[in-house]
Design a protein around this motif. Structure first.
Motif, mmCIF file in Angstrom:
data_model
loop_
_atom_site.group_PDB
_atom_site.id
_atom_site.type_symbol
_atom_site.label_atom_id
_atom_site.label_comp_id
_atom_site.label_asym_id
_atom_site.label_seq_id
_atom_site.Cartn_x
_atom_site.Cartn_y
_atom_site.Cartn_z
ATOM 1 N N MET A 1 0.868 -1.222 0.172
ATOM 2 C CA MET A 1 0.010 -0.276 0.057
ATOM 3 C C MET A 1 0.823 1.422 -0.125
ATOM 4 S SD MET A 1 -3.289 -0.905 -0.314
ATOM 5 C CE MET A 1 -2.663 -2.062 -1.381
ATOM 6 N N TYR A 2 2.052 1.318 0.646
ATOM 7 C CA TYR A 2 2.785 2.173 0.842
ATOM 8 C C TYR A 2 3.420 2.616 -0.509
ATOM 9 C CZ TYR A 2 2.431 3.169 5.803
ATOM 10 O OH TYR A 2 2.040 3.633 6.936
ATOM 11 N N GLN A 3 3.762 1.372 -1.266
ATOM 12 C CA GLN A 3 4.341 1.648 -2.560
ATOM 13 C C GLN A 3 3.609 2.152 -3.648
ATOM 14 O OE1 GLN A 3 5.298 -2.249 -4.450
ATOM 15 N NE2 GLN A 3 6.892 -1.351 -5.844
ATOM 16 N N MET A 4 2.226 1.672 -3.453
ATOM 17 C CA MET A 4 1.139 2.275 -4.366
ATOM 18 C C MET A 4 1.054 3.971 -4.087
ATOM 19 S SD MET A 4 0.327 -0.152 -6.557
ATOM 20 C CE MET A 4 2.056 -0.336 -6.346
ATOM 21 N N TYR A 5 1.141 4.287 -2.949
ATOM 22 C CA TYR A 5 0.935 5.811 -2.815
ATOM 23 C C TYR A 5 2.288 6.315 -3.206
ATOM 24 C CZ TYR A 5 0.642 9.610 0.257
ATOM 25 O OH TYR A 5 0.327 10.999 0.870
ATOM 26 N N ALA A 6 3.324 5.766 -2.871
ATOM 27 C CA ALA A 6 4.472 6.447 -3.517
ATOM 28 C C ALA A 6 4.261 6.445 -5.016
ATOM 29 C CB ALA A 6 5.881 5.696 -3.198
ATOM 30 N N TYR A 7 3.785 5.581 -5.916
ATOM 31 C CA TYR A 7 3.726 5.503 -7.227
ATOM 32 C C TYR A 7 2.791 6.431 -7.818
ATOM 33 C CZ TYR A 7 6.432 1.407 -8.266
ATOM 34 O OH TYR A 7 7.477 0.476 -8.470
ATOM 35 N N SER A 8 1.786 6.829 -6.850
ATOM 36 C CA SER A 8 0.780 7.732 -7.236
ATOM 37 C C SER A 8 1.265 9.031 -6.999
ATOM 38 C CB SER A 8 -0.511 7.699 -6.056
ATOM 39 O OG SER A 8 -0.280 7.917 -4.934
ATOM 40 N N LYS A 9 2.109 9.406 -5.890
ATOM 41 C CA LYS A 9 2.989 10.676 -6.065
ATOM 42 C C LYS A 9 3.826 10.890 -6.949
ATOM 43 C CE LYS A 9 0.969 12.480 -2.071
ATOM 44 N NZ LYS A 9 0.183 13.532 -2.282
ATOM 45 N N LYS A 10 4.503 9.827 -7.511
ATOM 46 C CA LYS A 10 5.592 10.040 -8.483
ATOM 47 C C LYS A 10 5.009 10.368 -9.754
ATOM 48 C CE LYS A 10 9.342 7.577 -10.824
ATOM 49 N NZ LYS A 10 10.132 6.697 -11.025
ATOM 50 N N TYR A 11 3.803 9.542 -10.079
ATOM 51 C CA TYR A 11 3.279 9.831 -11.435
ATOM 52 C C TYR A 11 2.167 10.709 -11.407
ATOM 53 C CZ TYR A 11 6.100 6.060 -12.994
ATOM 54 O OH TYR A 11 7.107 4.971 -13.107
ATOM 55 N N LYS A 12 1.937 11.505 -10.413
ATOM 56 C CA LYS A 12 0.842 12.539 -9.936
ATOM 57 C C LYS A 12 -0.503 12.067 -10.662
ATOM 58 C CE LYS A 12 4.359 16.129 -10.270
ATOM 59 N NZ LYS A 12 5.357 16.332 -11.192
ATOM 60 N N THR A 13 -0.989 10.958 -10.011
ATOM 61 C CA THR A 13 -2.204 10.430 -10.273
ATOM 62 C C THR A 13 -2.914 10.142 -9.001
ATOM 63 O OG1 THR A 13 -3.693 8.638 -11.461
ATOM 64 C CG2 THR A 13 -1.552 8.249 -10.389
ATOM 65 N N SER A 14 -4.364 10.324 -9.098
ATOM 66 C CA SER A 14 -5.007 10.398 -8.028
ATOM 67 C C SER A 14 -5.607 8.521 -7.704
ATOM 68 C CB SER A 14 -6.263 11.136 -8.060
ATOM 69 O OG SER A 14 -7.009 10.851 -8.921
ATOM 70 N N GLU A 15 -5.130 7.875 -8.798
ATOM 71 C CA GLU A 15 -5.839 6.349 -8.744
ATOM 72 C C GLU A 15 -4.695 5.337 -9.382
ATOM 73 O OE1 GLU A 15 -9.969 5.809 -9.759
ATOM 74 O OE2 GLU A 15 -9.252 4.434 -11.269
ATOM 75 N N VAL A 16 -4.571 4.598 -8.398
ATOM 76 C CA VAL A 16 -3.398 3.412 -9.034
ATOM 77 C C VAL A 16 -4.277 2.076 -8.813
ATOM 78 C CG1 VAL A 16 -1.376 4.704 -8.817
ATOM 79 C CG2 VAL A 16 -2.406 3.303 -6.716
ATOM 80 N N TRP A 17 -3.983 1.252 -9.604
ATOM 81 C CA TRP A 17 -4.359 -0.391 -9.514
ATOM 82 C C TRP A 17 -3.232 -1.356 -9.119
ATOM 83 C CZ3 TRP A 17 -9.509 -2.216 -11.071
ATOM 84 C CH2 TRP A 17 -10.324 -0.956 -11.352
#
Length: 93
Positions: free
Chosen positions: A17-33
């Motif tokens: 979950m922390y990894q997905m949060y980090a990806y969302s920040k890095k790629y500036k998106t509000s949704e990740v799968w």
């Protein structure tokens, strides 16, 4: 992150979950799968984790459980979900 079922984490690791949060920040998106192989108890379950900022959803992590024995059907279902939920989606898995 807050789960849509506060009494259960569905066996999903906090690190994922922390990894997905980090990806969302890095790629500036509000949704990740995040994709996982399906297990019997997760069959037909929809899991969504959300992070809030000022009372609104800042980041939405959606989990999709792939049936690897019926991969084409399962990925077809994922495609339908993504088309419904298009919103700067990045697939990371």
């Amino acid at each position: 992150m807050k789960s849509n079922n506060p009494h259960q984490n569905y066996g999903i690791s906090q690190a994922d979950m922390y990894q997905m949060y980090a990806y969302s920040k890095k790629y500036k998106t509000s949704e990740v799968w995040k994709l996982y192989p399906v297990i019997e108890e997760m069959k037909d379950v929809s899991v969504n984790f959300a992070s809030y900022s000022d009372q609104s959803v800042e980041i939405n992590v959606k989990l999709f459980f792939v049936n690897v024995t019926r991969i084409e059907k399962s990925l077809g279902k994922l495609k339908q979900e993504l088309l419904i939920n298009v919103n700067d989606v990045y697939l990371i898995g």
